[in-house]
Design a protein around this motif. Structure first.
Motif, mmCIF file in Angstrom:
data_model
loop_
_atom_site.group_PDB
_atom_site.id
_atom_site.type_symbol
_atom_site.label_atom_id
_atom_site.label_comp_id
_atom_site.label_asym_id
_atom_site.label_seq_id
_atom_site.Cartn_x
_atom_site.Cartn_y
_atom_site.Cartn_z
ATOM 1 N N ARG A 3 0.832 -1.132 -0.044
ATOM 2 C CA ARG A 3 -0.047 0.120 0.110
ATOM 3 C C ARG A 3 0.752 1.243 0.129
ATOM 4 O O ARG A 3 0.489 2.278 -0.773
ATOM 5 C CB ARG A 3 -1.198 0.064 1.108
ATOM 6 N N ASP A 4 1.901 1.130 0.705
ATOM 7 C CA ASP A 4 2.806 2.478 0.687
ATOM 8 C C ASP A 4 3.506 2.706 -0.542
ATOM 9 O O ASP A 4 4.099 3.775 -0.887
ATOM 10 C CB ASP A 4 3.520 2.160 1.983
ATOM 11 N N ILE A 5 4.294 1.593 -1.064
ATOM 12 C CA ILE A 5 5.291 1.676 -1.971
ATOM 13 C C ILE A 5 4.793 1.436 -3.552
ATOM 14 O O ILE A 5 4.667 2.105 -4.599
ATOM 15 C CB ILE A 5 6.469 0.991 -1.789
ATOM 16 N N TRP A 31 14.537 11.095 -5.730
ATOM 17 C CA TRP A 31 13.938 10.350 -4.487
ATOM 18 C C TRP A 31 12.510 10.956 -4.220
ATOM 19 O O TRP A 31 12.197 12.081 -4.568
ATOM 20 C CB TRP A 31 14.844 10.778 -3.288
ATOM 21 N N HIS A 32 11.560 9.843 -4.110
ATOM 22 C CA HIS A 32 10.272 10.184 -3.913
ATOM 23 C C HIS A 32 9.943 9.576 -2.565
ATOM 24 O O HIS A 32 9.978 8.438 -2.606
ATOM 25 C CB HIS A 32 9.447 9.525 -5.169
ATOM 26 N N ASN A 33 9.463 10.434 -1.723
ATOM 27 C CA ASN A 33 8.792 10.119 -0.478
ATOM 28 C C ASN A 33 7.379 9.368 -0.813
ATOM 29 O O ASN A 33 6.753 9.528 -1.619
ATOM 30 C CB ASN A 33 8.756 10.879 0.436
ATOM 31 N N ALA A 34 7.333 7.979 -0.036
ATOM 32 C CA ALA A 34 6.131 7.374 -0.183
ATOM 33 C C ALA A 34 4.983 8.027 -0.129
ATOM 34 O O ALA A 34 4.662 8.827 1.009
ATOM 35 C CB ALA A 34 6.221 6.025 0.863
ATOM 36 N N ARG A 35 3.909 7.997 -1.057
ATOM 37 C CA ARG A 35 2.687 8.640 -0.865
ATOM 38 C C ARG A 35 2.672 10.121 -0.556
ATOM 39 O O ARG A 35 1.802 10.630 0.141
ATOM 40 C CB ARG A 35 1.733 7.830 0.195
ATOM 41 N N ASP A 36 3.828 10.803 -1.213
ATOM 42 C CA ASP A 36 3.770 12.265 -0.925
ATOM 43 C C ASP A 36 3.385 12.941 -2.159
ATOM 44 O O ASP A 36 4.156 13.009 -3.098
ATOM 45 C CB ASP A 36 5.109 12.501 -0.743
ATOM 46 N N PRO A 37 1.942 13.433 -2.131
ATOM 47 C CA PRO A 37 1.657 14.263 -3.317
ATOM 48 C C PRO A 37 2.365 15.380 -3.691
ATOM 49 O O PRO A 37 2.212 15.829 -4.889
ATOM 50 C CB PRO A 37 0.146 14.489 -2.905
ATOM 51 N N GLU A 38 2.847 15.976 -2.865
ATOM 52 C CA GLU A 38 3.744 17.203 -2.921
ATOM 53 C C GLU A 38 5.267 16.953 -3.416
ATOM 54 O O GLU A 38 5.816 17.835 -3.795
ATOM 55 C CB GLU A 38 4.008 18.055 -1.915
ATOM 56 N N ASP A 39 5.554 15.752 -3.434
ATOM 57 C CA ASP A 39 6.816 15.288 -3.937
ATOM 58 C C ASP A 39 8.018 16.050 -3.371
ATOM 59 O O ASP A 39 8.628 16.698 -3.839
ATOM 60 C CB ASP A 39 7.133 15.328 -5.256
ATOM 61 N N THR A 40 7.918 16.287 -1.619
ATOM 62 C CA THR A 40 8.684 17.229 -1.107
ATOM 63 C C THR A 40 10.250 16.559 -1.114
ATOM 64 O O THR A 40 10.302 15.490 -1.225
ATOM 65 C CB THR A 40 8.301 16.841 0.252
#
Length: 457
Positions: free
Chosen positions: A83-85, A319-328
């Motif tokens: 679910r996370d990745i 790098w993409h944080n998991a489930r981060d719509p802002e792509d922080t």
């Protein structure tokens, strides 16, 4: 939370249980856009068994998903991983994927589930073994990956594509009955293979070396053997375009191998030590979806990387944080309120997740002039605050608490002024990512007047 994985049984069995190579020679997959060399007969050291596969990395550029350490130990962890990745990436434009070891956390029975979940993305996957993928009862390094071979496939192999050549190496040397129980390094048969295969490659493509334990020197008993590093350096030095991908540390770091390390290639050898998909072993407080925060010890959120390979040996990393719509890309920590006129002893901290020692990081207050931030080698205060919340809690806040914060290799600090007007102020930080260009983050703090201190008696 989904606790049952019966639904996996309805997916193709071939995704979960591939056949182990029947040849004693190292397998090299050659994509259909390229000529197929003749496989070598016999079992001579380093011999190569060439195979066909559909083309993946072709055109002007193509993307590769890179996962470090899914490291699942239970059905619950497999559910987090899914679910996370994985599920948020369904429909990815990537054409290929690499998992950099530690598919499981000493739980080989979970190999089929991990591979089937990963296979939901519908792209070919290359799997390196990690130290938590070795057999618990192994009596030798040679026999330490029997379960991995049965469920996943070969531990050392290569893939030739139109845009890049990729070699996946088992670099975990198991030492049963000794301390440490394993170290980083390569076997003689792997060196024999590299000595035969590498000279056959074109030098105008990117060469990707994927492994679990980092190649760079570490202050750790399981560090990569110095003599093996020197031998690998010599084999890679003729190539002008090389990228090393590693995992294992559960932090994120960019490392440039230079002459001080013994590297004598035409330019520094870039190693990207990729953050973990499981972050800090699926630890921390769960969110509204029931998934742990999994922040790593350097303050980087768990997630995944994307490697973009291009013509002529060029590449880009993200790098993409998991489930981060802002792509922080930058994590900020600053005090919410300071006393107006106080000595400016407090600062804003910027965790630039893809940063390195040469990164340019700046900040400004209220659209003022940009000022440089200072790189500091210390723990991320945001994770220190989470550690404090765990310490102060009377009950467990998660199954496992967040990791103890460690010094981050990509943290910057800027002092916050206290001589501005009372009230709220905007803090803006920008960093110059070598591949993405300028990335931004923003937060706020407030200056408040304090009552005069009581006069002494």
């Amino acid at each position: 939370m989904i606790r049952s994985f019966l639904w996996l049984a309805f997916l193709p069995i071939a995704l979960a249980l591939p056949a182990v190579a029947s040849s004693a020679c190292m397998p090299v997959t050659v994509e259909t856009s390229l000529p197929l060399p003749r496989s070598e007969s016999g079992v001579a050291a380093g011999c190569i068994a060439y195979r066909r596969a559909p083309a993946t990395l072709q055109g002007a550029s193509a993307q590769v998903l890179v996962f470090g350490d899914p490291q699942v130990k239970s059905a619950a962890d497999v559910d987090y991983y899914r679910r996370d990745i994985v599920e948020p990436l369904i429909g990815t434009p990537a054409a290929l994927g690499i998992v950099l070891g530690d598919l499981v956390d000493d739980a080989p029975a979970l190999y089929p589930q991990v591979k089937t979940v990963t296979g939901l993305l519908g792209v070919p996957w290359l799997y390196a073994p990690g130290n938590h993928d070795v057999d618990a009862d192994a009596v030798s390094d040679e026999a330490s990956l029997d379960a991995f071979h049965r469920a996943i496939g070969p531990d050392t192999f290569a893939r030739e594509t139109a845009l890049a050549n990729i070699v996946v190496l088992d670099d975990v040397i198991v030492q049963p009955g000794r301390q440490p129980a394993y170290i980083g390094g390569l076997r003689e048969d792997q060196f024999a293979f590299l000595e035969r295969w590498l000279p056959s490659l074109s030098k105008d493509k990117l060469l990707v070396v994927a492994m679990h334990i980092p190649l760079y020197r570490r202050d750790s008993a399981d560090s990569f053997r110095a003599q093996d590093r020197t031998r690998l350096y010599a084999l890679l030095a003729p190539f002008p375009h090389v990228l090393v991908l590693s995992a294992h540390t559960h932090i994120q770091q960019q490392y440039a191998h230079t002459a001080r390390d013994g590297w004598h290639g035409p330019k520094p050898l870039h190693e990207y030590n990729v953050g973990a998909a499981c972050g800090a072993f699926w630890s921390g407080v769960k969110d509204a979806a029931g998934i742990p925060a999994a922040t790593m010890a350097d303050g980087t959120p768990n997630g995944y990387a994307v490697l973009t390979v291009k013509m002529g040996g060029a590449y880009a990393l993200a790098w993409h944080n998991a489930r981060d719509p802002e792509d922080t890309q930058i994590g900020l920590h600053a005090p919410k309120v300071l006393r107006h006129g106080a000595y400016p002893a407090w600062g804003v901290y910027a965790n630039v997740y893809m940063g390195d020692a040469d990164s340019r990081v700046e900040y400004r207050i209220d659209d003022g002039a940009w000022k440089p931030m200072r790189r500091v080698l210390q723990p991320d205060p945001a994770l220190l605050a989470e550690n404090a919340r765990d310490d102060e809690a009377d009950v467990l806040r998660g199954y496992d608490r967040s990791p103890e914060a460690k010094a981050s290799p990509h943290l910057w600090r800027g002092a916050l002024p206290t001589d501005l007007a009372e009230g709220g102020h905007v803090i803006e930080v920008r960093a110059f990512d070598r591949w993405r260009g300028e990335v931004h983050a923003q937060t706020r703090y407030r200056l408040q007047a304090a009552a005069s201190p009581r006069a002494p008696l």
